[in-house]
Design an enzyme around this catalytic site. Structure first.
Site, mmCIF file in Angstrom:
data_model
loop_
_atom_site.group_PDB
_atom_site.id
_atom_site.type_symbol
_atom_site.label_atom_id
_atom_site.label_comp_id
_atom_site.label_asym_id
_atom_site.label_seq_id
_atom_site.Cartn_x
_atom_site.Cartn_y
_atom_site.Cartn_z
ATOM 1 N N TYR A 175 13.274 34.577 14.108
ATOM 2 C CA TYR A 175 12.923 35.564 15.131
ATOM 3 C C TYR A 175 14.070 35.653 16.144
ATOM 4 O O TYR A 175 14.585 34.644 16.623
ATOM 5 C CB TYR A 175 11.620 35.165 15.816
ATOM 6 C CG TYR A 175 11.327 35.924 17.079
ATOM 7 C CD1 TYR A 175 11.279 37.326 17.077
ATOM 8 C CD2 TYR A 175 11.115 35.266 18.278
ATOM 9 C CE1 TYR A 175 11.031 38.028 18.234
ATOM 10 C CE2 TYR A 175 10.855 35.971 19.448
ATOM 11 C CZ TYR A 175 10.823 37.340 19.412
ATOM 12 O OH TYR A 175 10.580 38.051 20.568
ATOM 13 N N ASP A 200 7.498 26.549 12.801
ATOM 14 C CA ASP A 200 6.883 27.693 13.467
ATOM 15 C C ASP A 200 5.962 28.348 12.435
ATOM 16 O O ASP A 200 6.417 28.957 11.462
ATOM 17 C CB ASP A 200 7.967 28.668 13.941
ATOM 18 C CG ASP A 200 7.381 29.835 14.739
ATOM 19 O OD1 ASP A 200 6.222 30.214 14.491
ATOM 20 O OD2 ASP A 200 8.107 30.385 15.590
ATOM 21 N N ARG A 209 -1.520 22.247 36.810
ATOM 22 C CA ARG A 209 -0.311 22.133 35.982
ATOM 23 C C ARG A 209 -0.419 20.931 35.036
ATOM 24 O O ARG A 209 -0.004 20.992 33.890
ATOM 25 C CB ARG A 209 0.938 21.995 36.861
ATOM 26 C CG ARG A 209 2.202 21.648 36.063
ATOM 27 C CD ARG A 209 3.469 21.751 36.900
ATOM 28 N NE ARG A 209 3.367 21.052 38.168
ATOM 29 C CZ ARG A 209 3.491 19.711 38.309
ATOM 30 N NH1 ARG A 209 3.681 18.939 37.246
ATOM 31 N NH2 ARG A 209 3.417 19.167 39.516
ATOM 32 N N LYS A 242 -0.027 36.169 18.963
ATOM 33 C CA LYS A 242 -0.142 36.912 17.711
ATOM 34 C C LYS A 242 -1.526 36.713 17.077
ATOM 35 O O LYS A 242 -2.519 37.098 17.648
ATOM 36 C CB LYS A 242 0.997 36.497 16.785
ATOM 37 C CG LYS A 242 2.386 36.482 17.446
ATOM 38 C CD LYS A 242 2.791 37.805 18.035
ATOM 39 C CE LYS A 242 4.265 37.883 18.421
ATOM 40 N NZ LYS A 242 4.673 37.061 19.566
#
Length: 378
Positions: free
Chosen positions: A98, A170, A46, A195
């Protein structure tokens, strides 16, 4: 060094012991200590994993940042960034955002006292007018989803710098291959790496790149504390995808330009949104700041009846969520990606019941045009 070369080279410097060209997948939760009070640099995955770090280091170089951070999804990346703020803080954000980001802001973080004002971030004066004494950041999409408005990042960065605000961009649609927000004055770039970066519709991931080392330490603290990290297998998949980012986007953009021009002249198409078209409002600005226009197209069909017809009749282009992969995908934003945006806002923005969003893949462009043409025929 050209960024396409940098992308291909990601991870090559990592395994100096064996010289492995492909970064090993360190599928481990924990690491053995060499002695009491000693560490190899890795203790628990982690907090740090070699495969993930290879991706993070490579992405920091690609975007010219101090550090990068890999998350379990793009939404996890944005959620982790919101931990930089406190109850009562205000952010100015892109209005045609979005839908999932809008949901995160208004349905999740709003209940913890963060407030958001939605404005056209391609209009710097509109952003300026929305600022309040409680504003702490501007969150803009470089190229908006789905209407493809382009943010003037240098102007926004000047505005933010003068007010001591963070500028978060973004940059999912353009990627560092076409645009480096940090070079234009942004403080943080964020990506849905599912993406274009991963590029094969086979993994979910998010990436954040931070310009300033001190701010990066704060981001790392929250990444580790919240544990929203990307696993080693998916980190490897994203790195594999980044290696072909340049050749994929070159082909996708070439296809997109051909398709946008063809759509513009089709009698069943009412409107085409593509920044590569000279009549697009942001065309000159994109040309100034970016190395390309991207491979996303939005278009309105003449009637609502054509929406279902196109979605169900295309053969090569899949009716599916997401974007940026090698396969072409088409979606209906009003009921899919942007359903969480209030109806009245969707109507004002033009996210209506005739708007379709096309993610152009690497297939032969003429085949994609033929597929659209047969789907539009009565």
């Amino acid at each position: 060094m050209n960024i396409s070369t940098q992308a291909v080279q990601i991870g090559l410097e990592w395994d100096t012991r064996t010289g492995a060209v492909s970064v090993p997948i360190y599928q481990t939760a924990t690491f053995r200590h060499p002695g009491l009070g000693q560490s190899t640099g890795y203790d628990y995955s982690r907090s740090g994993n070699p495969t993930r770090q290879s991706l993070e280091d490579g992405m920091a170089r690609l975007d010219n940042g101090a550090r990068a951070f890999a998350y379990s999804s793009g939404m996890a990346a944005i959620a982790n960034l919101l931990l930089l703020f406190r109850s009562g803080d205000h952010l100015v954000v892109t209005e045609d955002l979005y839908g999932g980001t809008c949901r995160l802001f208004d349905k999740v973080f709003n209940q913890f006292g963060l407030t958001f004002s939605y404005v056209d971030t391609s209009d710097v004066e509109a952003v300026r007018a929305a600022l309040t004494p409680r504003t702490r950041a501007v969150f803009a999409e470089s190229l908006t989803n789905p209407l493809l408005k382009f943010a003037d990042i240098p102007a926004l960065s000047t505005l933010c710098r003068d007010r001591d605000l963070l500028l978060i961009v973004d940059n999912t649609f353009l990627t560092p291959y076409l645009l480096r927000p940090l070079d234009l004055g942004a403080d943080i770039a964020v990506y849905s790496a599912s993406k274009y970066l991963a590029g094969h519709n086979d993994t979910i991931a998010g990436l954040v790149v931070v310009k300033d080392a001190e701010l990066a330490e704060r981001v790392y603290y929250h990444q580790n504390a919240a544990g929203t990290v990307l696993g080693p297998q998916d980190s490897w998949l994203v790195m594999r995808g980044i290696k072909t980012l340049g050749v994929r986007l070159d082909r996708q953009q070439e296809n997109a330009a051909k398709i946008a021009g063809w759509l513009k002249n089709h009698p069943a198409i009412a409107k085409v949104y593509y920044p590569g078209l000279e009549d697009h409002p942001g065309h000159a600005l994109v040309k100034r700041d970016s190395r390309g226009f991207g491979a996303m197209i939005a278009f309105e069909v003449a009637t609502h009846a054509l929406v279902e017809q196109v979605l169900l009749k295309t053969r090569l282009i899949s009716f599916a969520e997401s974007l940026g992969g090698v396969e072409s995908l088409i979606t209906f934003p009003e009921v899919q990606t942007h359903a969480d945006i209030p109806l009245e806002l969707r109507a004002r923005l033009g996210i209506n019941n005739t708007l379709l969003r096309l993610s152009v893949g690497i297939e032969d462009g003429s085949d994609l045009i033929e597929d659209l043409n047969q789907a539009l025929e009565a």
